[in-house]
Design a protein around this motif. Structure first.
Motif, PDB file in Angstrom:
ATOM      1  N   LEU A 316      25.027 -35.257  -0.914  1.00 30.76           N
ATOM      2  CA  LEU A 316      24.218 -34.608  -1.945  1.00 30.76           C
ATOM      3  C   LEU A 316      24.646 -33.154  -2.048  1.00 30.76           C
ATOM      4  CD1 LEU A 316      21.770 -34.180  -3.889  1.00 30.76           C
ATOM      5  CD2 LEU A 316      20.370 -33.808  -1.833  1.00 30.76           C
ATOM      6  N   LEU A 317      24.992 -32.714  -3.248  1.00 31.01           N
ATOM      7  CA  LEU A 317      25.220 -31.294  -3.510  1.00 31.01           C
ATOM      8  C   LEU A 317      24.018 -30.787  -4.287  1.00 31.01           C
ATOM      9  CD1 LEU A 317      29.013 -31.204  -4.506  1.00 31.01           C
ATOM     10  CD2 LEU A 317      27.972 -30.829  -2.260  1.00 31.01           C
ATOM     11  N   LEU A 318      23.304 -29.859  -3.693  1.00 32.97           N
ATOM     12  CA  LEU A 318      22.034 -29.388  -4.233  1.00 32.97           C
ATOM     13  C   LEU A 318      22.075 -27.884  -4.429  1.00 32.97           C
ATOM     14  CD1 LEU A 318      18.957 -30.019  -4.849  1.00 32.97           C
ATOM     15  CD2 LEU A 318      18.546 -29.467  -2.436  1.00 32.97           C
ATOM     16  N   SER A 319      21.893 -27.443  -5.662  1.00 30.98           N
ATOM     17  CA  SER A 319      21.785 -25.992  -5.890  1.00 30.98           C
ATOM     18  C   SER A 319      20.322 -25.642  -6.102  1.00 30.98           C
ATOM     19  CB  SER A 319      22.625 -25.557  -7.100  1.00 30.98           C
ATOM     20  OG  SER A 319      22.061 -26.000  -8.323  1.00 30.98           O
ATOM     21  N   PHE A 320      19.973 -24.454  -5.663  1.00 31.02           N
ATOM     22  CA  PHE A 320      18.579 -24.025  -5.770  1.00 31.02           C
ATOM     23  C   PHE A 320      18.516 -22.510  -5.825  1.00 31.02           C
ATOM     24  CE2 PHE A 320      14.381 -22.887  -4.066  1.00 31.02           C
ATOM     25  CZ  PHE A 320      13.577 -23.649  -4.904  1.00 31.02           C
ATOM     26  N   GLN A 321      17.698 -22.007  -6.724  1.00 31.14           N
ATOM     27  CA  GLN A 321      17.517 -20.566  -6.874  1.00 31.14           C
ATOM     28  C   GLN A 321      16.270 -20.111  -6.138  1.00 31.14           C
ATOM     29  OE1 GLN A 321      17.229 -19.176 -10.926  1.00 31.14           O
ATOM     30  NE2 GLN A 321      16.272 -17.250 -10.318  1.00 31.14           N
ATOM     31  N   ARG A 322      16.429 -19.087  -5.299  1.00 32.28           N
ATOM     32  CA  ARG A 322      15.258 -18.516  -4.640  1.00 32.28           C
ATOM     33  C   ARG A 322      14.408 -17.788  -5.682  1.00 32.28           C
ATOM     34  NH1 ARG A 322      14.473 -17.273   0.625  1.00 32.28           N
ATOM     35  NH2 ARG A 322      16.689 -17.061   1.158  1.00 32.28           N
ATOM     36  N   ARG A 323      13.151 -18.138  -5.723  1.00 30.78           N
ATOM     37  CA  ARG A 323      12.230 -17.489  -6.653  1.00 30.78           C
ATOM     38  C   ARG A 323      11.039 -16.882  -5.916  1.00 30.78           C
ATOM     39  NH1 ARG A 323      14.084 -22.170  -9.213  1.00 30.78           N
ATOM     40  NH2 ARG A 323      15.081 -21.797 -11.233  1.00 30.78           N
ATOM     41  N   ASP A 324      11.160 -16.792  -4.599  1.00 28.45           N
ATOM     42  CA  ASP A 324      10.045 -16.316  -3.780  1.00 28.45           C
ATOM     43  C   ASP A 324      10.301 -14.928  -3.220  1.00 28.45           C
ATOM     44  OD1 ASP A 324      12.072 -17.956  -2.454  1.00 28.45           O
ATOM     45  OD2 ASP A 324      11.049 -17.420  -0.618  1.00 28.45           O
ATOM     46  N   GLY A 325      11.325 -14.232  -3.723  1.00 30.76           N
ATOM     47  CA  GLY A 325      11.591 -12.881  -3.265  1.00 30.76           C
ATOM     48  C   GLY A 325      12.421 -12.866  -1.998  1.00 30.76           C
ATOM     49  N   VAL A 359      22.501 -30.514   6.785  1.00 33.84           N
ATOM     50  CA  VAL A 359      22.690 -29.648   5.630  1.00 33.84           C
ATOM     51  C   VAL A 359      23.509 -28.433   6.016  1.00 33.84           C
ATOM     52  CG1 VAL A 359      20.484 -28.459   6.058  1.00 33.84           C
ATOM     53  CG2 VAL A 359      21.517 -28.373   3.773  1.00 33.84           C
ATOM     54  N   GLN A 360      24.367 -28.010   5.107  1.00 32.89           N
ATOM     55  CA  GLN A 360      25.123 -26.769   5.289  1.00 32.89           C
ATOM     56  C   GLN A 360      25.246 -26.078   3.944  1.00 32.89           C
ATOM     57  OE1 GLN A 360      29.460 -27.194   5.989  1.00 32.89           O
ATOM     58  NE2 GLN A 360      29.142 -29.407   5.837  1.00 32.89           N
ATOM     59  N   CYS A 361      25.332 -24.762   3.997  1.00 31.28           N
ATOM     60  CA  CYS A 361      25.485 -23.975   2.775  1.00 31.28           C
ATOM     61  C   CYS A 361      26.971 -23.843   2.456  1.00 31.28           C
ATOM     62  CB  CYS A 361      24.850 -22.591   2.952  1.00 31.28           C
ATOM     63  SG  CYS A 361      24.906 -21.560   1.465  1.00 31.28           S
ATOM     64  N   LEU A 362      27.330 -24.204   1.221  1.00 33.50           N
ATOM     65  CA  LEU A 362      28.724 -24.106   0.786  1.00 33.50           C
ATOM     66  C   LEU A 362      29.022 -22.767   0.135  1.00 33.50           C
ATOM     67  CD1 LEU A 362      29.304 -27.624  -0.847  1.00 33.50           C
ATOM     68  CD2 LEU A 362      29.992 -26.876   1.439  1.00 33.50           C
ATOM     69  N   ALA A 363      28.048 -22.226  -0.592  1.00 34.91           N
ATOM     70  CA  ALA A 363      28.260 -20.971  -1.324  1.00 34.91           C
ATOM     71  C   ALA A 363      26.910 -20.444  -1.794  1.00 34.91           C
ATOM     72  CB  ALA A 363      29.182 -21.178  -2.516  1.00 34.91           C
ATOM     73  N   TRP A 364      26.874 -19.172  -2.089  1.00 35.54           N
ATOM     74  CA  TRP A 364      25.678 -18.574  -2.664  1.00 35.54           C
ATOM     75  C   TRP A 364      26.075 -17.272  -3.353  1.00 35.54           C
ATOM     76  CZ3 TRP A 364      23.746 -13.687  -1.451  1.00 35.54           C
ATOM     77  CH2 TRP A 364      24.323 -13.071  -0.336  1.00 35.54           C
ATOM     78  N   ARG A 365      25.181 -16.786  -4.189  1.00 33.24           N
ATOM     79  CA  ARG A 365      25.354 -15.466  -4.786  1.00 33.24           C
ATOM     80  C   ARG A 365      24.035 -15.054  -5.439  1.00 33.24           C
ATOM     81  NH1 ARG A 365      28.885 -17.523  -9.181  1.00 33.24           N
ATOM     82  NH2 ARG A 365      27.638 -17.759 -11.079  1.00 33.24           N
ATOM     83  N   TYR A 366      23.974 -13.823  -5.877  1.00 31.43           N
ATOM     84  CA  TYR A 366      22.805 -13.346  -6.596  1.00 31.43           C
ATOM     85  C   TYR A 366      22.865 -13.830  -8.037  1.00 31.43           C
ATOM     86  CZ  TYR A 366      22.316 -10.343  -2.536  1.00 31.43           C
ATOM     87  OH  TYR A 366      22.183  -9.897  -1.238  1.00 31.43           O
ATOM     88  N   VAL A 367      21.694 -14.025  -8.632  1.00 27.84           N
ATOM     89  CA  VAL A 367      21.640 -14.546  -9.990  1.00 27.84           C
ATOM     90  C   VAL A 367      22.477 -13.675 -10.922  1.00 27.84           C
ATOM     91  CG1 VAL A 367      20.123 -15.025 -11.953  1.00 27.84           C
ATOM     92  CG2 VAL A 367      19.401 -15.658  -9.642  1.00 27.84           C
ATOM     93  N   ASN A 368      22.224 -12.388 -10.939  1.00 28.02           N
ATOM     94  CA  ASN A 368      23.029 -11.441 -11.702  1.00 28.02           C
ATOM     95  C   ASN A 368      22.698 -10.035 -11.211  1.00 28.02           C
ATOM     96  OD1 ASN A 368      20.583 -10.666 -13.137  1.00 28.02           O
ATOM     97  ND2 ASN A 368      20.887 -12.499 -14.412  1.00 28.02           N
ATOM     98  N   GLN A 369      23.210  -9.049 -11.894  1.00 29.54           N
ATOM     99  CA  GLN A 369      23.048  -7.671 -11.429  1.00 29.54           C
ATOM    100  C   GLN A 369      21.596  -7.212 -11.467  1.00 29.54           C
ATOM    101  OE1 GLN A 369      25.767  -5.579 -13.991  1.00 29.54           O
ATOM    102  NE2 GLN A 369      27.516  -5.937 -12.647  1.00 29.54           N
ATOM    103  N   ASN A 373      17.538 -12.241  -6.733  1.00 29.09           N
ATOM    104  CA  ASN A 373      17.255 -13.498  -6.056  1.00 29.09           C
ATOM    105  C   ASN A 373      18.554 -14.282  -5.921  1.00 29.09           C
ATOM    106  OD1 ASN A 373      14.459 -13.414  -5.507  1.00 29.09           O
ATOM    107  ND2 ASN A 373      13.998 -13.860  -7.657  1.00 29.09           N
ATOM    108  N   GLU A 374      18.692 -15.008  -4.823  1.00 29.05           N
ATOM    109  CA  GLU A 374      19.923 -15.738  -4.582  1.00 29.05           C
ATOM    110  C   GLU A 374      19.866 -17.150  -5.171  1.00 29.05           C
ATOM    111  OE1 GLU A 374      17.743 -14.577  -2.136  1.00 29.05           O
ATOM    112  OE2 GLU A 374      18.889 -14.295  -0.291  1.00 29.05           O
ATOM    113  N   ILE A 375      21.069 -17.679  -5.445  1.00 27.37           N
ATOM    114  CA  ILE A 375      21.244 -19.086  -5.765  1.00 27.37           C
ATOM    115  C   ILE A 375      22.105 -19.671  -4.651  1.00 27.37           C
ATOM    116  CG2 ILE A 375      21.813 -20.743  -7.570  1.00 27.37           C
ATOM    117  CD1 ILE A 375      22.410 -18.323  -9.377  1.00 27.37           C
ATOM    118  N   PHE A 376      21.709 -20.812  -4.138  1.00 25.06           N
ATOM    119  CA  PHE A 376      22.429 -21.440  -3.035  1.00 25.06           C
ATOM    120  C   PHE A 376      22.987 -22.792  -3.472  1.00 25.06           C
ATOM    121  CE2 PHE A 376      19.016 -18.884  -1.177  1.00 25.06           C
ATOM    122  CZ  PHE A 376      19.726 -18.044  -0.320  1.00 25.06           C
ATOM    123  N   LEU A 377      24.121 -23.169  -2.896  1.00 24.40           N
ATOM    124  CA  LEU A 377      24.678 -24.500  -3.069  1.00 24.40           C
ATOM    125  C   LEU A 377      24.786 -25.128  -1.689  1.00 24.40           C
ATOM    126  CD1 LEU A 377      25.970 -26.752  -4.695  1.00 24.40           C
ATOM    127  CD2 LEU A 377      28.167 -25.545  -4.544  1.00 24.40           C
TER     128      LEU A 377
END
Length: 384
Positions: A316-325, A359-369, A373-377
């Protein structure tokens, strides 16, 4: 045994993947006539890039994104502007509020959560970039992520859950994967499949040219993969098809529906394939930022569990955006959020402790400038 990810979760700086400079998106707001989504199944209409306003508002958001190693792009008709997807220098659309009621409100199985499928979200952009825009410098892509890029380019068999307008599935297909996109029936009929048709190779692209010993020859397009339903279309180097999947309904019942559809629409040469275990063919399930409500989490994982049961080697490849600060202070941690909304830590707890998956994290980054909040894969595997 796979090491348990510690909570609260923070992204490893070495896995931080900046936005690809080669991947560009933009939106435009267009006004078009109202038409039934079924009309978009016609090849001549679909390839003319008409935008169909199935909502009846007269306004359609056209979302476009570039393809890797080419100046071409994919185009998607959306009912709402994207949310947090575009960079500051990428054109955005602003849709006028007309106060009209959602025309799909009374559709069977359709929910307000399902309505979010008619627009593009940041998790989709991260998946597309990470899987199809290879970091030539090798400074940001881990060996594991590069393995996934190679698998996608070489025809990985993908089931996408919560496909929405189809950005992820169509992009992966263009890169070389074979993708079965799925969502609620309303979304598949009015968004996913029409957008696949819109981006299908036209009749002049059903063959491609190759050079052998300085001699150019024309190769015909390979046949549709037998495990995909008959509505599959050729997009770029791969194939994409769509089917309705409701996570709240046991998946075995829906698989039978897919099989029945294949058996009734394929020729006799393909009829034997109709009895194939479709889910046993799946190598990877992809879900892009589609479990933002706690109530959606268990149905999604139940659906994935069924795939794992049929193919223990599936992922399973699951992306998710942190929305909790930020997780830097206890006050802003996952535990302080409303019980209605999913958080990164809740997802990881459900995966690691409740499901006993790795589970392991493949990549992440901030939504934009402007949105830090981060987005994780994440890559999720069943424990054998």
């Amino acid at each position: 045994m796979q090491e348990i990810i510690a909570l609260p979760f923070k992204g490893d700086p070495s896995l931080m993947r900046p936005a690809s400079k080669d991947f560009r998106c933009h939106e435009s707001l267009e006004r078009h006539f109202v038409a039934a989504a079924a009309d978009a199944d016609d090849d001549d209409v679909a390839h003319d890039h008409y935008a169909y306003d199935v909502s009846g508002s007269g306004q359609v958001v056209m979302f476009q994104c570039t393809l890797p190693e080419t100046n071409k792009f994919l185009t998607f008709s959306c009912q709402e502007p994207s949310c947090g997807v575009l960079m500051e220098d990428e054109p955005a659309a602003t849709k006028e509020e007309d106060g009209a009621m959602d025309p799909f409100f009374f559709d069977t199985g359709y929910t307000l959560a399902g309505k979010t499928g008619f627009q593009v979200w940041p998790g989709s952009r991260l998946v597309v970039e990470a899987m199809t825009f290879v970091d030539a410098s090798n400074n940001h892509d881990s060996p594991r992520l590069r393995t996934w890029q190679e698998r996608m380019a070489n025809g990985a068999k993908v089931l996408e859950l919560g496909s929405g307008v189809g950005v992820v599935g169509a992009s992966l297909a263009s890169f070389g994967a074979h993708v079965l996109l799925s969502d609620l029936q309303t979304l598949v009929q009015n968004s996913t499949q029409p957008n696949l048709q819109r981006n299908a190779n036209n009749k002049n692209q059903q063959s491609f040219r190759a050079n052998y010993d300085d001699t150019e020859i024309v190769l015909s397009s390979p046949p549709r993969p037998s495990w995909l339903p008959s509505n599959a279309v050729r997009i770029g180097k791969g194939w994409a098809a769509s089917t309705a999947v409701d996570w709240t309904i046991p998946l075995p019942e829906q698989v039978q529906h897919i099989r029945a559809s294949k058996a009734s629409t394929t020729n006799s040469a393909d009829s034997s394939s109709s009895s194939e275990n479709i889910l046993g063919q799946i190598e990877v399930v992809i879900a892009s930022d589609c479990v933002w409500l706690v109530s959606m989490m268990e149905p999604l994982f139940d659906t994935v569990q069924y795939v794992f049961q049929h193919n223990p080697n599936a992922k399973l490849l699951l992306s998710f955006q942190r929305r909790d600060g930020s997780t830097t202070t206890p006050e802003s941690s996952d535990s302080s959020e409303s019980s209605m909304f999913t958080t990164v830590d809740k997802i990881l707890t459900a995966i690691q402790h409740d499901r006993k998956w790795s589970v392991q994290c493949l990549a992440w980054r901030y939504v934009n400038q402007t949105d830090q909040n981060e987005i994780f894969l994440f890559e999720v595997s069943p424990n054998h």
